[in-house]
Scaffold this active site. Structure first.
Site, PDB file in Angstrom:
ATOM      1  CD  GLU A  30      -2.899  -1.269   0.386  1.00  0.00           C
ATOM      2  OE1 GLU A  30      -3.399  -0.218  -0.044  1.00  0.00           O
ATOM      3  OE2 GLU A  30      -3.251  -2.399  -0.016  1.00  0.00           O
ATOM      4  CE  LYS A  39      -6.752  -7.475   1.314  1.00  0.00           C
ATOM      5  NZ  LYS A  39      -5.317  -7.630   1.052  1.00  0.00           N
ATOM      6  N   GLY A  91      -2.703  -7.302  -7.560  1.00  0.00           N
ATOM      7  CA  GLY A  91      -2.270  -7.184  -8.955  1.00  0.00           C
ATOM      8  C   GLY A  91      -3.359  -6.521  -9.775  1.00  0.00           C
TER       9      GLY A  91
END
Ligand code: HSE
Length: 342
Positions: free
Chosen positions: A209, A224, A317
């Site tokens: 990040e 998450k 990605g």
């Protein structure tokens, strides 16, 4: 399906690349995506008939700012106005993560709901801070809200639990949900690389990040974990409910000691259904399917009937995450086609 894309960074560009490819495949599965607008911080490009693949390629080649496009550029227009004024079925929200206020993404998402548009997002901020309220608002407005790319990137971790394990009862979840910290811990233990050097390499790989604390201090894993807790275990929790410890204090010595016991130290997000969700570095056996190395992510669902089920894959990605967006768009199309929505 008319789409408004909000955010034109790494994931946004991946989304236009994938959808450009799909323009030519519409005969195969009847999915006919049209990007009618792209909104970024400085303005937008808008074509109500859909931006052609050639135009999308040209916008990408020319670079920033997109609103300078001579044909369809609208400098200065706000994303909120684009969402409100441009006709579309779906808003794809891929602006940068902000876990302090969840802005501007949360305003984009709620604006889309209020104007009757379905939403696909890869942005963890709004979900981490307000997932229970957002899923309720989507239901209230009779629109679909999908966020497959927020956990596991291109790896269908949410769908695996929601669809493949349907009928079973998921009792607990444990996951390596952050590629950057997994890479750092793997490099430290396997190649004796220092914490700082491993972090620099992770940043070069493009997984980290912008703000290193998001990864290292476990905020990303906590976001998450919140999404898994809400979506899979139906727990109404937000980021403040997570007990969180990052990996700053994990030393080479600790990793060596764990290795002597046949274990690795991994940053694990856990939800057990009874206690608060946690994020902390813990020892897990090297023989466990959860014990993946490098930038890989893995999540184990503890099920009543199927026992432990683990899914492993790349958790980030550009093109992988854009693939998750496409998955969500197809899910929405399927729901619309089967008239599951009124
Ligand atoms: N920084 C995140 C990671 C990116 O390392 O996994 C994907 O959410």
């Amino acid at each position: 399906m008319r789409i408004i894309l909000v955010g034109y960074g790494v994931v946004g560009k991946g989304v236009t690349s994938i959808l450009t490819q799909r323009y030519n495949e519409k005969v195969k599965d009847g999915f006919n995506p049209k990007i009618v607008a792209i909104a970024d911080i400085d303005g937008a490009v808008i074509n109500p008939r859909g931006l052609s693949p050639e135009k999308l390629d040209a916008i990408k080649q020319k670079g920033y700012p997109i609103s300078a496009d001579p044909e369809f550029g609208v400098p200065g227009i706000k994303a909120l106005d684009v969402i409100k004024e441009v006709e579309a079925e779906v808003v794809v929200e891929v602006t940068p993560v902000n876990i302090q206020t969840a802005e501007p993404a949360i305003s984009h998402i709620t604006q889309a709901f209020r104007t009757g548009k379905h939403v696909v997002t890869t942005n963890k901020g709004p979900l981490a801070l307000a997932m229970p309220a957002l899923t309720e608002l989507a239901e209230y407005n009779n629109v679909v809200f999908r966020f497959s790319g927020t956990v596991g990137g291109g790896t269908p971790m949410l769908e695996f639990a929601k669809r493949c394990l349907i009928g079973d009862r998921i009792l607990g979840i444990k996951g390596i949900l952050n590629g950057t910290t997994n890479y750092i811990l793997s490099e430290m233990s396997q190649n004796r690389v220092s914490f700082q050097d491993a972090l620099s390499s992770a940043q070069k790989l493009g997984y980290a990040e912008r703000e290193p604390s998001m990864d290292i201090d476990g905020f990303d894993t906590a976001c998450k974990t919140v999404i898994l807790a809400n979506w899979i275990l139906n727990q109404k929790v937000t980021l403040k409910d997570v007990d969180r410890v990052g990996i700053r204090d994990v030393t080479l010595e600790m990793l060596d000691e764990a290795a002597k016991r046949g274990n690795s130290i991994k940053l694990i997000g856990s939800i057990d259904g009874k206690n608060k969700p946690t994020v902390k570095p813990i020892e897990i056996p090297k023989t466990s399917p959860l014990c993946v190395s490098g930038v890989l992510n893995a999540v184990t669902y503890q099920c009543q009937f199927a026992a432990e089920q683990t899914i492993i894959g790349r958790g980030a990605g550009s093109i992988e995450t854009a693939g998750a967006v496409l998955r969500d768009l197809l899910d929405i199309r399927h729901k619309l086609a089967s008239k599951l929505l009124t």
